[in-house]
Design an enzyme around this catalytic site. Sequence first.
Site, PDB file in Angstrom:
ATOM      1  N   ALA A   1      36.423  35.771  48.713  1.00  0.00           N
ATOM      2  CA  ALA A   1      37.529  34.822  48.847  1.00  0.00           C
ATOM      3  C   ALA A   1      36.957  33.547  49.449  1.00  0.00           C
ATOM      4  O   ALA A   1      35.975  33.584  50.194  1.00  0.00           O
ATOM      5  CB  ALA A   1      38.633  35.389  49.733  1.00  0.00           C
ATOM      6  N   SER A   2      37.562  32.407  49.127  1.00  0.00           N
ATOM      7  CA  SER A   2      37.026  31.123  49.576  1.00  0.00           C
ATOM      8  C   SER A   2      37.343  30.809  51.033  1.00  0.00           C
ATOM      9  O   SER A   2      36.607  30.077  51.684  1.00  0.00           O
ATOM     10  CB  SER A   2      37.552  29.992  48.688  1.00  0.00           C
ATOM     11  OG  SER A   2      37.076  30.127  47.376  1.00  0.00           O
ATOM     12  N   THR A   3      38.458  31.315  51.545  1.00  0.00           N
ATOM     13  CA  THR A   3      38.862  31.012  52.911  1.00  0.00           C
ATOM     14  C   THR A   3      39.251  32.283  53.644  1.00  0.00           C
ATOM     15  O   THR A   3      39.542  33.318  53.037  1.00  0.00           O
ATOM     16  CB  THR A   3      40.061  30.046  52.938  1.00  0.00           C
ATOM     17  OG1 THR A   3      41.222  30.727  52.429  1.00  0.00           O
ATOM     18  CG2 THR A   3      39.800  28.804  52.093  1.00  0.00           C
TER      19      THR A   3
END
Length: 212
Positions: A12-14
């Site tokens: 996941a990016s964040t």
Amino acid sequence: MVGHVRLGYARASTARQSLDAQLDSLAEAGATRVFSEKISTRATIRPELEAAVRLAGEIRSSGVAVTLVVHEHKRLGRGIELVMLAEELKACDVGLGFLAGELKGSHDPSDIVFTVLAAMSGMEREYIRDRTLEGHESARNRGKTIGGAGVTDPDMLSMALHLRDEKEMNLRDIAKRLVITTGTKKGQHPSPATVMRMLREHDEQAAALTSA
């Protein structure tokens, strides 16, 4: 040891984004071990991905077939990053499998790089087609910026960055969420090619500032 090992990778990016859906799909796909991390797509070093590839190579060297399974190719990276990873897996004779997206399916080591390049080529052809159509429209409307670049503005860029980095949408989905606010195209959606160019110019400017 089993005859075929499936290792999973989730990203996941964040920190706010949940990995649950990816982890569930990987478990259903038979991944015996899953490496996961929350790290930006722009990060050049991804420790968990590197660990997954390293373990896959070690297992394959023992004579056991190995497939690295990922929910979708964008979890691995974009453009040249994905090609480089494909090359690395091919060198280790490790297969690659995607559970969704343009590359959905299992890909043998012998054709993994070709498959990735072919898929990227197909997406690029779509972008070129959009740019060509925009060029024709520009020629019919003298005085307008070629390629539709003049339809973008700071608010549109901000929203596009949010949708790309936070929501991880592709170019076509991002374009559908944006609306042109000025000019003859007011009220219309920008094309994916325009969105791609806008984001690329932003990334190039940001890189130049970082390296300055």
